[in-house]
Design a protein around this motif. Structure first.
Motif, short mmCIF file in Angstrom:
data_model
loop_
_atom_site.label_atom_id
_atom_site.label_comp_id
_atom_site.label_asym_id
_atom_site.label_seq_id
_atom_site.Cartn_x
_atom_site.Cartn_y
_atom_site.Cartn_z
N ASN A 78 0.83 -1.20 0.00
CA ASN A 78 0.00 0.00 0.00
C ASN A 78 0.87 1.26 0.00
N SER A 79 0.22 2.41 0.02
CA SER A 79 0.95 3.67 -0.10
C SER A 79 1.90 3.91 1.09
N GLU A 80 1.54 3.40 2.25
CA GLU A 80 2.42 3.56 3.41
C GLU A 80 3.74 2.81 3.19
N ASP A 81 3.69 1.67 2.53
CA ASP A 81 4.91 0.92 2.21
C ASP A 81 5.79 1.72 1.25
N VAL A 82 5.14 2.35 0.28
CA VAL A 82 5.88 3.16 -0.70
C VAL A 82 6.54 4.34 0.00
N LYS A 83 5.84 4.96 0.94
CA LYS A 83 6.43 6.07 1.70
C LYS A 83 7.63 5.60 2.50
N LEU A 84 7.56 4.39 3.06
CA LEU A 84 8.70 3.85 3.80
C LEU A 84 9.92 3.67 2.89
N VAL A 85 9.68 3.17 1.68
CA VAL A 85 10.80 2.99 0.74
C VAL A 85 11.43 4.33 0.40
#
Length: 132
Positions: free
Chosen positions: A70-77
């Protein structure tokens, strides 16, 4: 295994082509030249970084006991690059806002249909027919 290697090679070729086109565009507007070796190095580095991102995204989702990224995973990357993180955050907020607006429009439309005596099911202009 052979099919996976072939897919991998096609992705690399597509990325190399795209990097080449981008370099040509930049070269045309700035009167600079890019060597074939430089284009290949940029493409290879980009491919490897994307592979790292993909593995990280899978790990973040797995850690959260999800099967979907999800978008939170993308923000973490993206957290290591301030500019990228800010861009992704801004786009994520825009998408959330757009989704919220669409939900509100659907709710309003559903309310109007109920006021007019229509139910939500089967009201898309279809006529019910008795086939007996």
């Amino acid at each position: 295994m052979d099919e996976e290697f072939s897919h991998h090679q096609r992705l690399k070729a597509a990325l190399h082509f795209t990097v080449g086109r981008l370099c040509e565009d930049i070269a045309g507007s700035s009167r600079k030249k890019f060597s074939k070796e430089l284009v290949a190095a940029i493409a290879e580095t980009t491919f490897r970084q994307c592979d790292i991102f993909a593995k990280d995204l899978e790990a973040f989702a797995r850690h959260a006991k999800r099967t979907t990224v999800n978008s939170e995973d993308v923000k973490l990357v993206a957290r290591r690059s301030t500019a990228l993180y800010n861009y992704i955050t801004r786009k994520s907020e825009e998408l959330a806002s757009t989704n919220q607006e669409q939900k509100e429009r659907r709710r309003k439309n559903t309310g109007k249909k109920k006021e007019n005596g229509q139910s939500g099911a089967g009201t898309s202009g279809n006529v019910d027919c008795d086939m007996t």
